[in-house]
Scaffold this motif. Structure first.
Motif, PDB file in Angstrom:
ATOM      1  N   UNK A 142       0.833  -1.149   0.059  1.00  0.00           N
ATOM      2  CA  UNK A 142      -0.027  -0.051  -0.015  1.00  0.00           C
ATOM      3  C   UNK A 142       1.029   1.135  -0.079  1.00  0.00           C
ATOM      4  N   UNK A 143       1.882   1.178   0.829  1.00  0.00           N
ATOM      5  CA  UNK A 143       2.818   2.371   0.845  1.00  0.00           C
ATOM      6  C   UNK A 143       3.578   2.553  -0.577  1.00  0.00           C
ATOM      7  N   UNK A 144       3.962   1.398  -1.085  1.00  0.00           N
ATOM      8  CA  UNK A 144       4.631   1.510  -2.317  1.00  0.00           C
ATOM      9  C   UNK A 144       3.641   1.966  -3.445  1.00  0.00           C
ATOM     10  N   UNK A 145       2.350   1.601  -3.546  1.00  0.00           N
ATOM     11  CA  UNK A 145       1.333   2.196  -4.327  1.00  0.00           C
ATOM     12  C   UNK A 145       1.074   3.598  -4.021  1.00  0.00           C
ATOM     13  N   UNK A 146       1.163   4.110  -3.093  1.00  0.00           N
ATOM     14  CA  UNK A 146       0.934   5.316  -2.677  1.00  0.00           C
ATOM     15  C   UNK A 146       2.111   6.323  -3.194  1.00  0.00           C
ATOM     16  N   UNK A 147       3.395   5.875  -3.129  1.00  0.00           N
ATOM     17  CA  UNK A 147       4.631   6.296  -3.791  1.00  0.00           C
ATOM     18  C   UNK A 147       4.320   6.460  -4.982  1.00  0.00           C
ATOM     19  N   UNK A 148       4.197   5.310  -5.811  1.00  0.00           N
ATOM     20  CA  UNK A 148       3.835   5.173  -7.358  1.00  0.00           C
ATOM     21  C   UNK A 148       2.816   6.266  -7.783  1.00  0.00           C
ATOM     22  N   UNK A 149       1.795   6.332  -7.019  1.00  0.00           N
ATOM     23  CA  UNK A 149       0.761   6.989  -7.670  1.00  0.00           C
ATOM     24  C   UNK A 149       1.105   8.528  -7.658  1.00  0.00           C
ATOM     25  N   UNK A 150       2.014   8.950  -6.820  1.00  0.00           N
ATOM     26  CA  UNK A 150       2.569  10.421  -7.098  1.00  0.00           C
ATOM     27  C   UNK A 150       3.583  10.205  -8.187  1.00  0.00           C
ATOM     28  N   UNK A 151       4.434   9.465  -8.317  1.00  0.00           N
ATOM     29  CA  UNK A 151       5.428   9.336  -9.474  1.00  0.00           C
ATOM     30  C   UNK A 151       4.745   9.371 -10.858  1.00  0.00           C
ATOM     31  N   UNK A 152       3.676   8.487 -10.755  1.00  0.00           N
ATOM     32  CA  UNK A 152       3.118   8.076 -12.311  1.00  0.00           C
ATOM     33  C   UNK A 152       1.908   9.484 -12.555  1.00  0.00           C
ATOM     34  N   UNK A 153       1.278   9.624 -11.539  1.00  0.00           N
ATOM     35  CA  UNK A 153       0.038  10.601 -11.690  1.00  0.00           C
ATOM     36  C   UNK A 153      -0.184  11.901 -11.390  1.00  0.00           C
ATOM     37  N   UNK A 154       1.142  12.408 -10.560  1.00  0.00           N
ATOM     38  CA  UNK A 154       1.207  13.905 -10.058  1.00  0.00           C
ATOM     39  C   UNK A 154       2.624  14.555 -10.781  1.00  0.00           C
ATOM     40  N   UNK A 155       3.810  13.773 -10.396  1.00  0.00           N
ATOM     41  CA  UNK A 155       4.953  14.154 -11.061  1.00  0.00           C
ATOM     42  C   UNK A 155       5.040  14.756 -12.462  1.00  0.00           C
ATOM     43  N   UNK A 156       4.331  13.953 -13.526  1.00  0.00           N
ATOM     44  CA  UNK A 156       4.552  14.340 -14.839  1.00  0.00           C
ATOM     45  C   UNK A 156       4.130  15.489 -14.968  1.00  0.00           C
ATOM     46  N   UNK A 157       2.865  15.953 -14.372  1.00  0.00           N
ATOM     47  CA  UNK A 157       2.084  17.302 -14.540  1.00  0.00           C
ATOM     48  C   UNK A 157       2.963  18.254 -13.891  1.00  0.00           C
ATOM     49  N   UNK A 158       3.575  17.994 -12.888  1.00  0.00           N
ATOM     50  CA  UNK A 158       4.567  18.908 -12.336  1.00  0.00           C
ATOM     51  C   UNK A 158       5.636  19.526 -13.138  1.00  0.00           C
ATOM     52  N   UNK A 159       6.226  18.543 -13.921  1.00  0.00           N
ATOM     53  CA  UNK A 159       7.290  18.859 -14.706  1.00  0.00           C
ATOM     54  C   UNK A 159       6.774  19.654 -15.856  1.00  0.00           C
ATOM     55  N   UNK A 160       5.690  19.591 -16.473  1.00  0.00           N
ATOM     56  CA  UNK A 160       5.038  20.258 -17.359  1.00  0.00           C
ATOM     57  C   UNK A 160       4.920  21.695 -17.052  1.00  0.00           C
ATOM     58  N   UNK A 161       4.204  21.941 -15.658  1.00  0.00           N
ATOM     59  CA  UNK A 161       3.880  23.192 -15.383  1.00  0.00           C
ATOM     60  C   UNK A 161       5.019  24.088 -14.917  1.00  0.00           C
ATOM     61  N   UNK A 162       6.056  23.204 -14.325  1.00  0.00           N
ATOM     62  CA  UNK A 162       7.509  23.792 -14.184  1.00  0.00           C
ATOM     63  C   UNK A 162       8.003  24.557 -15.291  1.00  0.00           C
ATOM     64  N   UNK A 163       7.861  24.070 -16.392  1.00  0.00           N
ATOM     65  CA  UNK A 163       8.545  24.676 -17.444  1.00  0.00           C
ATOM     66  C   UNK A 163       7.458  25.936 -17.904  1.00  0.00           C
TER      67      UNK A 163
END
Length: 574
Positions: A78-99
């Protein structure tokens, strides 16, 4: 120098007090607000900076807790899934907005009006980020993040059986300081055989990582990932040529010292051949130093050590203890290594390590404690970018703490003889640290300069480079497989490529800080803290200057620092 520490988290001005990240959709309106905001003057632009900083600090801490929980228990799905959710569902969007937000900032006509200290450093970094940003790399970074967490899981699951008990490799490592040579050999072989058992799996994982990294570099217009990394890491203060000079200087200056230490050890142990399992045991046959009993004892003694150095430093760790911001003891299922993870919104970091009662655990605690102090003295700087200092500065904080605290190591030991042994051991470890840093860094240059290499070529390159920076006294006969894949234990190569030369640069700086402290404790400590408090509001060289040390890793400077270390060793060995 002592002052009270504000433990209250900053009041949110952009996010609502009860905001909680759930999905990307929950946070997207905040980013859209920044993107669509009209900036009419310099004050609007300053508010834009601080609101963005508040949002990014919140998200940084949200991710940090997911990572911390995963490393504390690598087996919890469950902890791993929570981490993976951020990496796959949140982080990619953050990179776009950062630019997008970087470009919006750099296009503002009011940028030159922000003359506050630190903005020029932040803007310089933004410009470099926009230069190398490519949309097509976002998914590749996500793949890399997922693969990196696999390394943690593979290594975190490594255990050996000793006397009918399951031990982590860190716990088993305690026995390498045992005076029974046959026991040391048995334990050494078990540890190395367990590592070797997964060498093909780790090689396969690393092949995937290097291929993805090379593609990222090509996408961004670089010939190789090394050159891309220097841009991504924003290395404005030194070049790849400086790294090569560092390698050469270490080989010329430190390797002869390693040979002398190895010869001394071989003679003291009275062995016909010095073997790898002879390197950690006390050369005079004394039992291993056990400076604490359990994580709680280690923490309490370190708080006392810091307090004696300066009450403010002790207060930093005391507050963290009260907040539950430490996980210190080794256990099965816990990721290897140690770290201080800054928690950007609340300001007080988290220290993670794998203590097993040895002196090296004290060094790790002091090291991470130095990082923690750095996080705390910079937590109230205006922007998150001011608090995200480069590793060469971050490691200066941690490595200096290892040395300037030495006068107070009596808290860990009941007698003078053990205290001297601990200090000698640490200084000799520094002599071996710089060659290891050069080894890892030079190996990474080779890896990414030769992106199409085979596993066999990589293994051969590792051995050649390792042998350039190690002593020629130790006998590795029959252990060639273990030596060939020794680099697998260095998590930075898998997870943080090119984050290693910093340790060498900072180690030199730390010796300089210690030298200043020995000459004038009050002035030396003041310079150390003055440098830390700057965060990343000045160029790296100016931060070193604030500590009254040169930013220099030439052969001449390295030799002068090693003369100082050897002189201190000679005093301790009398």
């Amino acid at each position: 120098m002592t002052k009270s520490i504000n433990i209250n988290p900053p009041i949110r001005k952009f996010l609502t007090a009860d905001f909680q990240l759930s999905t990307w959709e929950s946070v997207k309106p905040l980013f859209d607000n920044l993107v669509e905001r009209t900036i009419n003057n310099a004050e609007d632009l300053r508010k834009f900076f601080t609101d963005r900083s508040e949002l990014e600090s919140y998200l940084s801490e949200n991710f940090a807790w997911r990572y911390i929980k995963m490393t504390c228990d690598t087996g919890d799905k469950e902890i791993k899934a929570n981490f993976d959710h951020f990496v796959t569902e949140i982080q990619p969007h953050l990179a776009e907005y950062d630019d997008v937000l970087n470009k919006k900032t750099l296009e503002s006509p009011f940028l030159d009006e922000l003359t506050d200290t630190g903005f020029d450093i932040t803007i310089r970094g933004m410009k470099k980020s926009t230069e190398i940003f490519r949309n097509e790399n976002i998914t590749l970074f996500t793949e890399i993040q997922n693969l990196s967490s696999q390394y943690q899981a593979i290594v975190g699951a490594m255990t050996v059986e000793l006397d009918g008990q399951t031990k982590t490799l860190q716990q088993a490592g305690v026995f390498l300081e045992n005076t029974d040579r046959s026991l040391r050999e048995s334990v050494y072989r078990k540890i190395q055989e367990r590592r070797f058992q997964d060498h093909e799996k780790l090689d396969e994982l690393f092949n995937k990582l290097t291929a993805l990294r090379h593609q990222i570099a090509l996408n961004a217009g670089f010939e190789n990932y090394r050159d891309y990394s220097f841009a991504a890491l924003k290395r404005f203060d030194y070049t790849t040529a400086d790294c090569f000079n560092f390698h050469d200087a270490v080989a010329e200056t430190l390797v002869p010292m390693l040979n002398n230490l190895a010869k001394e050890r071989k003679s003291a142990l009275a062995v016909s051949e010095l073997r790898p399992w002879d390197k950690a045991v006390d050369a005079k046959g004394r039992p291993a130093l056990h400076p604490f009993k359990g994580g709680e004892d280690l923490l309490n003694k370190t708080i006392e050590c810091f307090t004696q150095l300066d009450p403010f430093l002790g207060e930093c760790l005391t507050i963290m203890k009260g907040m539950g911001r430490l996980d210190l003891e080794s256990r099965v299922g816990k990721a290897p290594g140690g770290y201080n993870y800054p928690l950007e919104e609340t300001g007080f970091p988290f220290i993670f390590m794998n203590a097993s009662s040895l002196m090296r655990d004290v060094i790790t605690m002091l090291h991470e404690g130095g990082h923690a102090v750095h996080s705390i003295v910079t937590k109230d700087l205006m922007l998150n970018t001011f608090r995200n200092f480069p590793s060469e500065v971050a490691e200066l904080a941690s490595m200096s703490m290892e040395l300037i605290s030495m006068d107070f190591w009596n808290v860990y030991f009941d007698n003078e003889e053990e205290l001297k042994r601990a200090k000698i051991q640490h200084l000799e470890d520094i002599i071996s640290t710089l060659p290891w840093v050069a080894t890892v860094d030079k190996f990474q240059h080779w890896i990414y300069e030769n992106p199409t290499h085979t596993v066999e070529e990589r293994t051969k390159a590792w051995v050649n480079i390792y042998e350039k920076f190690t002593d020629s006294v130790t006998d590795w006969s029959g252990l060639e497989n273990y030596k060939s894949w020794m680099w697998h234990r260095q998590l930075h190569i898998f997870e943080l490529p090119f984050y290693y030369i910093e340790y060498g640069i900072a180690q030199l700086g730390a010796i300089g800080v210690w030298k200043n402290y020995k000459e004038n404790p009050e002035k030396g400590l003041e310079g150390y803290l003055n440098a830390l408090k700057l965060g990343y509001t000045k160029p790296m060289r100016e931060i070193y200057e604030a500590a009254n040390i040169p930013f220099d890793f030439s052969k001449e400077h390295i030799a002068s620092l090693m003369d100082f270390v050897q002189a201190e060793l000679a005093i301790l060995k009398k």
